[in-house]
Design a protein around this motif. Structure first.
Motif, mmCIF file in Angstrom:
data_model
loop_
_atom_site.group_PDB
_atom_site.id
_atom_site.type_symbol
_atom_site.label_atom_id
_atom_site.label_comp_id
_atom_site.label_asym_id
_atom_site.label_seq_id
_atom_site.Cartn_x
_atom_site.Cartn_y
_atom_site.Cartn_z
ATOM 1 N N TRP A 65 0.827 -1.205 0.000
ATOM 2 C CA TRP A 65 0.000 0.000 0.000
ATOM 3 C C TRP A 65 0.866 1.261 0.000
ATOM 4 N N LEU A 66 1.971 1.227 0.728
ATOM 5 C CA LEU A 66 2.846 2.395 0.812
ATOM 6 C C LEU A 66 3.677 2.593 -0.448
ATOM 7 N N THR A 67 4.161 1.485 -1.025
ATOM 8 C CA THR A 67 5.073 1.595 -2.162
ATOM 9 C C THR A 67 4.383 1.421 -3.509
ATOM 10 N N GLY A 68 3.243 0.755 -3.521
ATOM 11 C CA GLY A 68 2.550 0.493 -4.769
ATOM 12 C C GLY A 68 3.130 -0.676 -5.535
ATOM 13 N N LYS A 69 4.072 -1.412 -4.910
ATOM 14 C CA LYS A 69 4.725 -2.499 -5.632
ATOM 15 C C LYS A 69 5.307 -3.514 -4.657
ATOM 16 N N LEU A 70 5.285 -4.787 -5.062
ATOM 17 C CA LEU A 70 5.959 -5.848 -4.329
ATOM 18 C C LEU A 70 6.856 -6.605 -5.302
ATOM 19 N N SER A 71 8.052 -6.964 -4.847
ATOM 20 C CA SER A 71 8.944 -7.731 -5.709
ATOM 21 C C SER A 71 8.480 -9.185 -5.751
ATOM 22 N N LYS A 72 8.936 -9.897 -6.765
ATOM 23 C CA LYS A 72 8.610 -11.323 -6.877
ATOM 24 C C LYS A 72 9.155 -12.100 -5.686
ATOM 25 N N MET A 73 10.297 -11.662 -5.165
ATOM 26 C CA MET A 73 10.874 -12.328 -4.003
ATOM 27 C C MET A 73 9.991 -12.151 -2.777
ATOM 28 N N LEU A 123 18.996 -11.142 -11.194
ATOM 29 C CA LEU A 123 19.210 -10.193 -10.106
ATOM 30 C C LEU A 123 19.199 -8.765 -10.641
ATOM 31 N N LYS A 124 19.754 -8.583 -11.805
ATOM 32 C CA LYS A 124 19.785 -7.267 -12.436
ATOM 33 C C LYS A 124 18.375 -6.743 -12.671
ATOM 34 N N LEU A 125 17.459 -7.636 -13.028
ATOM 35 C CA LEU A 125 16.089 -7.221 -13.339
ATOM 36 C C LEU A 125 15.386 -6.594 -12.139
ATOM 37 N N VAL A 126 15.738 -7.054 -10.930
ATOM 38 C CA VAL A 126 15.050 -6.562 -9.737
ATOM 39 C C VAL A 126 15.836 -5.493 -8.980
ATOM 40 N N MET A 127 17.142 -5.343 -9.280
ATOM 41 C CA MET A 127 17.955 -4.410 -8.510
ATOM 42 C C MET A 127 18.651 -3.342 -9.346
ATOM 43 N N GLU A 128 18.477 -3.401 -10.672
ATOM 44 C CA GLU A 128 19.227 -2.495 -11.536
ATOM 45 C C GLU A 128 18.945 -1.033 -11.240
ATOM 46 N N GLU A 129 17.680 -0.708 -10.960
ATOM 47 C CA GLU A 129 17.328 0.692 -10.725
ATOM 48 C C GLU A 129 17.998 1.242 -9.473
#
Length: 214
Positions: A65-73, A123-129
């Motif tokens: 709710w706070l971030t608007g997003k959850l990672s697949k992990m 790993l790059k896909l989820v942490m690159e930004e």
């Protein structure tokens, strides 16, 4: 909700680690007690496992709710908590919940390993930004983290099968957290060598230019 929103790091950390800390505190207080629930006896461990599941769902929901997003992990972790925690409560068997970290690390390690076999860094896909880095650096970090996840899975199996529940709870609460923190702390060389600054230069290139200037 559309788009990811920033949230204070302290709030994010509290939501992610809060359920684990509360589980530890509750277990330490109730570990030697047995409770009668609807005519069935439940140990303090099983009772705290039953409390941990909704707590994990609530904190993850708040984080979304706070971030608007959850990672697949994060999603995979919640699903495994519900499945293995639910099995422990249903069968009143601690072993299912103790196996949960093993399944999580095998899943993460397996996904990273699958990507490596395809010549990609998932790993790059989820942490690159959050962590701009050259492709070579991502592959190095991914290989190391893949191996590290498999090592954690083995360590969890050894601990819960060979030692008491109290030892395992301490290991899960402090040992695994410290291990993950320590792993990333020791990857400074890769980050410094392959990291990309906002101006597009890598840290390695910048160091080389500084050496020429000197």
């Amino acid at each position: 909700m559309s788009g990811e929103r920033k949230v204070h790091p302290g709030v994010k950390l509290a939501l992610e680690l809060g359920p684990v800390v509360l589980f530890f505190a509750g277990y330490m207080k109730l570990r030697e007690q047995t409770f009668e629930v609807f005519g069935s006896p439940y140990s303090g461990f099983i009772l705290m496992t039953a409390a941990f599941i909704p707590l994990m769902l609530v904190t993850t929901g708040i984080l979304w709710w706070l971030t608007g997003k959850l990672s697949k992990m994060q999603i995979a972790t919640v699903v495994l908590v519900v499945v293995f925690g639910g099995l422990s409560v249903w069968f009143k068997d601690e072993r299912f919940f103790k196996m949960k970290p093993t399944m999580i690390y095998l899943l993460f390690g397996g996904l990273l390993g699958f990507g490596l076999l395809r010549g990609q860094s998932y790993l790059k896909l989820v942490m690159e930004e959050a962590l701009p880095m050259q492709p070579e650096g991502w592959m190095i970090l991914t290989r190391r983290l893949c191996a590290f996840f498999f090592a954690l899975a083995v360590a969890n199996e050894v601990i819960w099968r060979s030692f008491s529940t109290e030892v395992w709870v301490n290991f899960k609460t402090f040992g695994l957290t410290a291990a993950l923190f320590g792993f990333f702390m020791t990857q400074g060389g890769v980050l410094n060598r392959y990291g990309i600054e906002e101006d597009g230069e890598t840290d390695g290139e910048k160091d080389g230019e500084q050496d020429k200037a000197d």
